[in-house]
Write a protein that holds these residues in place. Structure first.
Motif, PDB file in Angstrom:
ATOM      1  N   ILE A 277       0.289   2.535  -3.646  1.00 17.40           N
ATOM      2  CA  ILE A 277      -0.939   3.327  -3.543  1.00 17.40           C
ATOM      3  C   ILE A 277      -0.610   4.733  -3.037  1.00 17.40           C
ATOM      4  N   ALA A 278       0.108   4.806  -1.905  1.00 15.94           N
ATOM      5  CA  ALA A 278       0.450   6.108  -1.333  1.00 15.94           C
ATOM      6  C   ALA A 278       1.597   6.783  -2.079  1.00 15.94           C
ATOM      7  N   GLY A 279       2.369   6.013  -2.846  1.00 15.83           N
ATOM      8  CA  GLY A 279       3.471   6.586  -3.614  1.00 15.83           C
ATOM      9  C   GLY A 279       4.677   6.969  -2.775  1.00 15.83           C
TER      10      GLY A 279
ATOM     11  N   LEU B  83      -3.657  11.240   2.279  1.00 15.19           N
ATOM     12  CA  LEU B  83      -5.068  10.920   2.060  1.00 15.19           C
ATOM     13  C   LEU B  83      -5.217   9.632   1.248  1.00 15.19           C
ATOM     14  N   ARG B  84      -4.440   9.497   0.170  1.00 16.74           N
ATOM     15  CA  ARG B  84      -4.500   8.271  -0.643  1.00 16.74           C
ATOM     16  C   ARG B  84      -4.089   7.057   0.184  1.00 16.74           C
ATOM     17  N   GLY B  85      -3.059   7.226   1.016  1.00 12.84           N
ATOM     18  CA  GLY B  85      -2.612   6.123   1.862  1.00 12.84           C
ATOM     19  C   GLY B  85      -3.681   5.682   2.847  1.00 12.84           C
TER      20      GLY B  85
ATOM     21  N   ASP C 166      -1.923  14.931  -0.277  1.00 12.57           N
ATOM     22  CA  ASP C 166      -2.626  13.985  -1.128  1.00 12.57           C
ATOM     23  C   ASP C 166      -2.124  12.554  -0.920  1.00 12.57           C
ATOM     24  N   GLY C 167      -0.816  12.394  -0.737  1.00 15.20           N
ATOM     25  CA  GLY C 167      -0.261  11.063  -0.500  1.00 15.20           C
ATOM     26  C   GLY C 167      -0.777  10.461   0.796  1.00 15.20           C
TER      27      GLY C 167
ATOM     28  N   ASN D  87       0.831  -1.205   0.000  1.00 14.36           N
ATOM     29  CA  ASN D  87       0.000   0.000   0.000  1.00 14.36           C
ATOM     30  C   ASN D  87       0.866   1.256   0.000  1.00 14.36           C
ATOM     31  N   GLU D  88       1.862   1.280   0.853  1.00 15.01           N
ATOM     32  CA  GLU D  88       2.697   2.473   0.981  1.00 15.01           C
ATOM     33  C   GLU D  88       3.439   2.792  -0.313  1.00 15.01           C
TER      34      GLU D  88
ATOM     35  N   LEU E 228      -7.015   6.256   2.579  1.00 17.68           N
ATOM     36  CA  LEU E 228      -8.127   5.669   1.829  1.00 17.68           C
ATOM     37  C   LEU E 228      -7.749   4.293   1.285  1.00 17.68           C
ATOM     38  N   GLY E 229      -6.511   4.153   0.831  1.00 13.31           N
ATOM     39  CA  GLY E 229      -6.042   2.852   0.355  1.00 13.31           C
ATOM     40  C   GLY E 229      -6.048   1.825   1.469  1.00 13.31           C
TER      41      GLY E 229
END
Length: 153
Positions: free
Chosen positions: A36-38, A111-113, A108-109, A32-33, A115-116
């Motif tokens: 997804i989170a980049g 938040l994406r992390g 944003d990273g 995920n990290e 939510l992911g």
């Protein structure tokens, strides 16, 4: 009288629940990290080291939380999936959010992390529950949600 070296039920439960959490979520968290989170591989390593340290004290409390939540589940597959997913998401997502924020995820990273992770926890709730029950079986313990284990056993 000879002293016994067999670990107590409480010790075995702590080791089983912690081992299951560390093995399962070190792998899924890193995926995920990174993807997804980049996060960079250095950030992933940092997050996994922090996560590993935090999983040690929360492995057993999560196992107990899951056991309590799973008592609400019916024997149907859909009920088991729902309650396992809710147990995992409600306990682990807030902890995970703090881990990746402390490890450098922002904006944003971050938040994406989060939510992911939430989506992952919903998806992985039942597979992790089955994995946890399998590890507990290897340690001679009952599965969770059917015969709740407690710290006093």
């Amino acid at each position: 009288m000879a002293a016994t070296t067999r670990p107590t039920h409480t010790t075995r439960a702590y080791i089983a629940d912690t081992l299951a959490l560390v093995l399962f979520f070190t792998t899924t968290g890193a995926l995920n990290e990174r993807f997804i989170a980049g996060m960079t591989w250095d950030q992933v390593l940092h997050a996994r080291l922090i996560g590993g340290v935090l999983m040690i004290p929360v492995g057993r409390p999560y196992g107990m939380w899951r056991d309590w939540v799973m008592r609400h589940a019916k024997q149907t597959r859909s009920s088991q999936i729902l309650w396992d997913s809710l147990a995992l998401m409600s306990f682990q997502v807030p902890i995970y959010a703090a881990i990746i924020a402390f490890s450098g995820a922002t904006g944003d990273g971050l938040l994406r992390g989060i939510l992911g992770a939430a989506a992952m926890m919903l998806f992985l709730g039942r597979p992790y529950g089955a994995f946890l029950n399998w590890i507990r079986h290897l340690f001679g313990l009952p599965p969770g949600g059917e015969k709740p284990m407690s710290l006093n056993n």
